[in-house]
Design an enzyme around this catalytic site. Structure first.
Site, PDB file in Angstrom:
ATOM      1  N   HIS A  60      45.924  -8.261  54.109  1.00 59.15           N
ATOM      2  CA  HIS A  60      45.554  -7.344  53.008  1.00 59.15           C
ATOM      3  C   HIS A  60      46.222  -5.987  53.163  1.00 59.15           C
ATOM      4  O   HIS A  60      45.860  -5.185  54.023  1.00 59.15           O
ATOM      5  CB  HIS A  60      44.028  -7.165  52.968  1.00 59.15           C
ATOM      6  CG  HIS A  60      43.548  -6.433  51.750  1.00 59.15           C
ATOM      7  ND1 HIS A  60      42.569  -6.930  50.913  1.00 59.15           N
ATOM      8  CD2 HIS A  60      43.910  -5.237  51.205  1.00 59.15           C
ATOM      9  CE1 HIS A  60      42.350  -6.077  49.927  1.00 59.15           C
ATOM     10  NE2 HIS A  60      43.155  -5.029  50.084  1.00 59.15           N
ATOM     11  N   HIS A 214      39.185  -7.973  45.666  1.00 56.73           N
ATOM     12  CA  HIS A 214      38.535  -6.793  46.227  1.00 56.73           C
ATOM     13  C   HIS A 214      37.080  -6.957  45.818  1.00 56.73           C
ATOM     14  O   HIS A 214      36.784  -7.046  44.621  1.00 56.73           O
ATOM     15  CB  HIS A 214      39.100  -5.513  45.612  1.00 56.73           C
ATOM     16  CG  HIS A 214      40.405  -5.080  46.208  1.00 56.73           C
ATOM     17  ND1 HIS A 214      41.546  -5.824  46.101  1.00 56.73           N
ATOM     18  CD2 HIS A 214      40.735  -3.973  46.920  1.00 56.73           C
ATOM     19  CE1 HIS A 214      42.533  -5.191  46.728  1.00 56.73           C
ATOM     20  NE2 HIS A 214      42.068  -4.076  47.235  1.00 56.73           N
ATOM     21  N   ASP A 313      45.368  -2.631  54.862  1.00 52.14           N
ATOM     22  CA  ASP A 313      45.032  -2.124  53.527  1.00 52.14           C
ATOM     23  C   ASP A 313      45.987  -1.030  53.035  1.00 52.14           C
ATOM     24  O   ASP A 313      46.671  -1.210  52.045  1.00 52.14           O
ATOM     25  CB  ASP A 313      43.573  -1.641  53.474  1.00 52.14           C
ATOM     26  CG  ASP A 313      42.987  -1.665  52.059  1.00 52.14           C
ATOM     27  OD1 ASP A 313      43.651  -2.173  51.146  1.00 52.14           O
ATOM     28  OD2 ASP A 313      41.853  -1.188  51.888  1.00 52.14           O
ATOM     29  N   TRP A 319      44.253   6.409  48.752  1.00 59.09           N
ATOM     30  CA  TRP A 319      42.998   5.884  49.290  1.00 59.09           C
ATOM     31  C   TRP A 319      42.782   6.289  50.745  1.00 59.09           C
ATOM     32  O   TRP A 319      41.662   6.379  51.217  1.00 59.09           O
ATOM     33  CB  TRP A 319      43.003   4.346  49.210  1.00 59.09           C
ATOM     34  CG  TRP A 319      42.783   3.837  47.833  1.00 59.09           C
ATOM     35  CD1 TRP A 319      41.607   3.377  47.318  1.00 59.09           C
ATOM     36  CD2 TRP A 319      43.751   3.746  46.780  1.00 59.09           C
ATOM     37  NE1 TRP A 319      41.786   3.016  46.013  1.00 59.09           N
ATOM     38  CE2 TRP A 319      43.084   3.222  45.652  1.00 59.09           C
ATOM     39  CE3 TRP A 319      45.107   4.040  46.667  1.00 59.09           C
ATOM     40  CZ2 TRP A 319      43.728   2.997  44.435  1.00 59.09           C
ATOM     41  CZ3 TRP A 319      45.751   3.828  45.459  1.00 59.09           C
ATOM     42  CH2 TRP A 319      45.071   3.321  44.364  1.00 59.09           C
TER      43      TRP A 319
HETATM   44  N1  17E Z   1      42.614  -0.204  45.923  1.00 57.20           N
HETATM   45  C1  17E Z   1      41.296  -0.464  46.088  1.00 57.20           C
HETATM   46  O1  17E Z   1      40.616  -0.801  45.115  1.00 57.20           O
HETATM   47  N2  17E Z   1      40.751  -0.343  47.301  1.00 57.20           N
HETATM   48  C2  17E Z   1      41.483   0.040  48.352  1.00 57.20           C
HETATM   49  N3  17E Z   1      40.908   0.147  49.539  1.00 57.20           N
HETATM   50  C3  17E Z   1      42.871   0.331  48.185  1.00 57.20           C
HETATM   51  C4  17E Z   1      43.389   0.190  46.947  1.00 57.20           C
HETATM   52  C5  17E Z   1      43.702   0.788  49.334  1.00 57.20           C
HETATM   53 FE   FE2 Z   2      42.839  -3.160  49.121  1.00 58.00          FE
END
Ligand code: 17E
Ligand code: FE2
Length: 418
Positions: A60, A214, A313, A319
């Site tokens: 991921h 997710h 990630d 993020w």
């Molecule tokens: N997009 C998301 O929804 N959640 C994350 N942790 C990242 C991108 C990095």
């Molecule tokens: Fe992600």
């Protein structure tokens, strides 16, 4: 083609063996003396008892986001997921395929230097031009000899919350994405979240793709989309082919619900992907004290026989400001945050960043078995506890019998005389 014998390999930190590689594949495992007789012309490398593991698998990451932390006009001040998504939404239109590829290459090179050979990347497809997807499809082909890249059609701003999101996911699958993504906890309502999971399964069945959502990336204990994913995996016979990433809310579920779900997860053969550094950074943001740690129930899932892997990630995006592709770092954090620190647990922990990720990605040709592609890495440690304790470096990475990365461990010069 010359045969290569690697002797004194500590396979997965568990078993001392020597092995031969011929035509890019593992040809034999056994005692060095026997292999030497079998292949008298072979070249020989002594691995000196160091850990020789299956290559790292990062199940991921978002390679289309790497090194974009300073791209949005506003920095993500709150450290929350939802602010990051908003900031990204404002910035992403300005990107070009070339730029995205250029940044992704920096990350890919870093991953290769860390012994990563398998990567699943979530690509934001909530963009009518599908710019990032085009970049990733090109990248996938270009890096093939060094890395197996799997592309998730990921609607960052929602299947439904983003107008036309579902259609863009479908278009991405037609263009060659390997996996259906989704983000049910970001849809407007619980009903839309469930509908997005259903739509995801419908598309996966139609185009014969894997699934990876997710899922419940929040401290909200009422966020329970993982149950919909488990149910649809089970009822569609997709055992082993679907995954729930993040599942942070599971750390906030009451035990009665979590206990009920464990048996459903097992029936569904659902894969779990946990992003230790990312989610201990993003979660707990609405807590004062006590403050939650943003991690799923890695220990309980593992004890129940479920497949859990640790993943990176982000590398420097809206993020998460840090990240470097080194999965030994994720392993270190993951074990700490999960309280999985008994010596036997540490000794058995490399699987979280190797085999388990590869299993989630449904990689068949993986592992120390005659006939498999000779893909492996060597760590600068002779046992797993030392490797984790020192976040030991990968000093050699071999893919289909070819050396793709070799690293000299740092030399320490000192002035003392004791
Ligand atoms: N997009 C998301 O929804 N959640 C994350 N942790 C990242 C991108 C990095
Ligand atoms: Fe992600």
């Amino acid at each position: 083609m010359t045969v290569m014998i690697y002797k004194n390999a500590n396979l997965n930190g568990k078993e001392m063996k020597s092995f031969a590689v011929e035509n890019g594949r593992f040809a034999a495992f056994g005692e060095f003396s026997a292999l030497e007789k079998q292949y008298p012309q072979a070249k020989i490398e002594d691995l000196k008892g160091r850990i020789t593991a299956c290559p790292f698998a990062d199940a991921h990451i978002h390679l289309d986001y790497v090194y974009t932390a300073s791209l949005p006009a506003k920095a993500t001040a709150s450290g929350t997921l939802f602010e990051a998504i908003d900031n990204w939404s404002e910035a992403k239109d300005r990107l070009t395929t070339e730029e995205i590829k250029k940044r992704a290459y920096i990350a890919v090179k870093q991953q290769i230097a860390c012994g990563v050979q398998y990567v699943r990347t979530h690509v934001d497809v909530t963009d009518p031009k599908l710019t990032a997807l085009k970049a990733m499809l090109e990248l996938k082909e270009e890096v093939r000899d060094y890395m197996t890249l799997q592309i998730v059609a990921f609607p960052q701003e929602g299947f439904f919350a983003y107008k036309g999101g579902a259609e863009l996911v479908e278009e991405a699958l037609k263009m060659g994405a390997d996996v259906v993504g989704g983000i049910p906890h970001f849809e407007f309502t619980r009903e839309d979240g469930v509908a997005s999971v259903k739509k995801g399964f419908e598309l996966a069945m139609k185009y014969d793709k894997l699934l990876d959502f997710h899922c419940d990336e929040t401290d909200d204990d009422q966020s329970r989309f993982v149950e919909s994913i488990a149910a649809l995996t089970y009822f569609n016979g997709m055992q082993g082919r679907s995954a729930a990433s993040h599942t942070c809310a599971m750390g906030s579920y009451n035990n009665a619900y979590a206990f009920k779900m464990m048996s459903k997860f097992k029936k569904a053969g659902l894969n779990f992907i946990v992003c230790p550094t990312e989610n201990c950074y993003l979660q707990g943001r609405y807590d004062s004290y006590p403050k939650r740690r943003g991690i799923s129930r890695v220990d309980e899932l593992t004890k129940n026989g479920l497949n859990v892997s640790f993943a990176q990630d982000s590398i420097s995006d809206p993020w998460y400001p840090l990240g470097n592709g080194n999965l030994m770092h994720q392993l270190d954090f993951g074990l700490h945050l999960s309280h999985m620190m008994s010596i036997p647990e540490i000794e058995d922990s490399l699987k979280f960043v190797t085999d388990n990720g590869a299993r989630t990605m449904c990689i068949k040709d993986y592992g120390f078995k005659c006939g498999n592609s000779a893909n492996f890495v060597v760590l600068d440690a002779d046992n797993t506890v030392d490797a984790v304790r020192n976040t030991s470096e990968t000093v050699l990475s071999v893919r289909e019998g070819r050396e793709i990365m070799r690293k000299e461990p740092a030399k320490v010069l000192t002035s003392y005389s004791f």
